[in-house]
Design an enzyme around this catalytic site. Structure first.
Site, PDB file in Angstrom:
ATOM      1  N   GLY A  47       0.814  -1.217   0.000  1.00  0.00           N
ATOM      2  CA  GLY A  47       0.000   0.000   0.000  1.00  0.00           C
ATOM      3  C   GLY A  47       0.843   1.261   0.000  1.00  0.00           C
ATOM      4  O   GLY A  47       0.526   2.234  -0.689  1.00  0.00           O
ATOM      5  N   CYS A  48       1.915   1.250   0.771  1.00  0.00           N
ATOM      6  CA  CYS A  48       2.788   2.430   0.861  1.00  0.00           C
ATOM      7  C   CYS A  48       3.523   2.668  -0.453  1.00  0.00           C
ATOM      8  O   CYS A  48       3.716   3.814  -0.861  1.00  0.00           O
ATOM      9  CB  CYS A  48       3.769   2.268   2.019  1.00  0.00           C
ATOM     10  SG  CYS A  48       2.912   2.130   3.611  1.00  0.00           S
ATOM     11  N   THR A  49       3.901   1.594  -1.114  1.00  0.00           N
ATOM     12  CA  THR A  49       4.561   1.709  -2.417  1.00  0.00           C
ATOM     13  C   THR A  49       3.592   2.279  -3.445  1.00  0.00           C
ATOM     14  O   THR A  49       3.946   3.183  -4.212  1.00  0.00           O
ATOM     15  CB  THR A  49       5.104   0.352  -2.873  1.00  0.00           C
ATOM     16  OG1 THR A  49       6.064  -0.103  -1.908  1.00  0.00           O
ATOM     17  CG2 THR A  49       5.742   0.428  -4.243  1.00  0.00           C
TER      18      THR A  49
END
Length: 179
Positions: free
Chosen positions: A70-72
């Site tokens: 998700g952060c990527t």
């Protein structure tokens, strides 16, 4: 007996997480509030302070961990929207409790053209109501703050969708800078 013990344990953990979440919302800056200050190292070890962003829009997005799915996706969406965001007079900074070295590897791997700020002790995330502290582990919650050129909170995005956050912020920036 074990079944009931497990039920009580799960209910206790759920209640604790709910209380932590409710407390964090009390600390969440609101639209019109002065943005809490910060002074944090970026992925290159350079100290970045909130004052340096006065006079321009700041997109300050908090995220849990470097190099997670998700952060990527969220970081890549901001990377891909940078031309539009910069054209609107804004700067982007991502913030997590990961260190500068982890941020540097993450930025290199995905060619991220914006600052990733290392909030190792979670102080900035706490001031922004965006720290999930589970005693043994801390994470920044996926919240985003749009700060106006005067240093005031213009928009708060709580529990954002990683895939849509950059587009939502860009759309709001277009609306806010047009008026």
């Amino acid at each position: 007996m074990i079944k009931w013990l497990l039920i009580v344990l799960v209910a206790g953990v759920a209640l604790l997480l709910w209380r932590i979440s409710a407390f964090a919302k009390l600390n969440l800056p609101k639209t019109g509030d002065a943005a809490p200050g910060f002074s944090l190292p970026d992925q290159n070890g350079k100290l970045r302070a909130s004052d340096e962003f006065l006079g321009k829009w700041l997109v300050l997005y908090f995220y849990p961990r470097d190099d997670t799915p998700g952060c990527t996706e969220q970081a890549a969406r901001y990377r891909d929207a940078m031309r539009d965001i910069e054209a609107l007079g804004a700067t982007v900074c991502g913030v997590s409790v990961d260190g500068s070295e982890s941020h540097a590897a993450f930025a290199r791997k995905y060619n991220l053209p914006f600052a990733l700020l290392a909030d190792r002790n979670g102080a900035a995330a706490t001031r922004y109501g965006s720290l999930l502290n589970l005693c043994v582990v801390k994470f920044a919650k996926r919240n985003t703050f749009l700060v106006d050129p005067q240093g005031k909170i213009a928009k708060v995005y709580v529990g954002v969708n990683a895939a849509r956050n950059a587009q939502d912020v860009t759309d709001d920036l277009k609306r806010l800078t047009a008026s």
